[in-house]
Design a protein around this motif. Sequence first.
Motif, PDB file in Angstrom:
ATOM      1  N   ASP A 140       0.816  -1.215   0.000  1.00 31.21           N
ATOM      2  CA  ASP A 140       0.000   0.000   0.000  1.00 31.21           C
ATOM      3  C   ASP A 140       0.851   1.266   0.000  1.00 31.21           C
ATOM      4  OD1 ASP A 140      -2.116  -1.694   0.134  1.00 31.21           O
ATOM      5  OD2 ASP A 140      -2.620  -1.273   2.223  1.00 31.21           O
ATOM      6  N   LYS A 187       0.412   9.753   0.694  1.00 33.33           N
ATOM      7  CA  LYS A 187      -0.920  10.190   0.247  1.00 33.33           C
ATOM      8  C   LYS A 187      -1.163  11.651   0.628  1.00 33.33           C
ATOM      9  CE  LYS A 187      -3.329   5.760   0.318  1.00 33.33           C
ATOM     10  NZ  LYS A 187      -4.408   4.972   0.961  1.00 33.33           N
ATOM     11  N   GLN A 247       3.790   5.406  -4.653  1.00 30.79           N
ATOM     12  CA  GLN A 247       4.751   5.234  -3.564  1.00 30.79           C
ATOM     13  C   GLN A 247       6.016   6.044  -3.822  1.00 30.79           C
ATOM     14  OE1 GLN A 247       3.231   2.820  -5.296  1.00 30.79           O
ATOM     15  NE2 GLN A 247       2.718   1.059  -4.025  1.00 30.79           N
ATOM     16  N   SER A 260      -5.549   3.384  -5.860  1.00 28.10           N
ATOM     17  CA  SER A 260      -5.714   1.993  -5.455  1.00 28.10           C
ATOM     18  C   SER A 260      -4.630   1.661  -4.442  1.00 28.10           C
ATOM     19  CB  SER A 260      -5.581   1.067  -6.670  1.00 28.10           C
ATOM     20  OG  SER A 260      -4.224   0.991  -7.079  1.00 28.10           O
ATOM     21  N   HIS A 261      -4.767   0.538  -3.776  1.00 24.21           N
ATOM     22  CA  HIS A 261      -3.757   0.147  -2.802  1.00 24.21           C
ATOM     23  C   HIS A 261      -2.410  -0.154  -3.464  1.00 24.21           C
ATOM     24  CE1 HIS A 261      -5.296  -3.725  -4.160  1.00 24.21           C
ATOM     25  NE2 HIS A 261      -4.134  -4.221  -3.806  1.00 24.21           N
ATOM     26  N   GLU A 262      -2.417  -0.314  -4.790  1.00 27.24           N
ATOM     27  CA  GLU A 262      -1.187  -0.602  -5.528  1.00 27.24           C
ATOM     28  C   GLU A 262      -0.458   0.664  -5.980  1.00 27.24           C
ATOM     29  OE1 GLU A 262      -3.291  -2.753  -8.426  1.00 27.24           O
ATOM     30  OE2 GLU A 262      -2.793  -4.708  -7.574  1.00 27.24           O
TER      31      GLU A 262
END
Length: 154
Positions: free
Chosen positions: A60, A66, A120, A95-97
């Motif tokens: 995540d 974020k 990320q 998305s979590h990806e």
Amino acid sequence: MSTETINSKETLNSPFLQELIRQIRAQDSYGFYRNWSNELMLKPYVVSKEAKRKISVEGDVDPVTKARIMSFYRAIAAQIEQETGLISQVVIDLSHEGFGWALIFSGRLLLVARTLRDAQRFGFDSLEKLLAEGEKMTQKGIELAQKYTEVAKA
């Protein structure tokens, strides 16, 4: 004092980066950044290519990243609001990806739409590139808002 330092101070005093700093401080409900310098607050936005490669895209997107993404796009929206007088909203869908969208809209008009990939690793090679990208998106948003004012007001 070197030219590099002067340019860096001029960069730091740009309206966009000042707004970005305001957005970061506005999200700091616990006063964590109270004693931080502006340079230190912007440091996480500067990520070298080598450092980006070391950041894993597995798992995540962390909440700090974020928040950094949201502050960047909120600064753009605030600058558009200041220039046009139209209320602008930011939506980040990740998305979590680490894939998704960053949208800035006013009324029914989409002012900025950016695809986010590998969130990320969100960051820029330098403070100047951060500034250039923010100003470029801000200017395009302002141009759209001015061209389609009736849609933006709806």
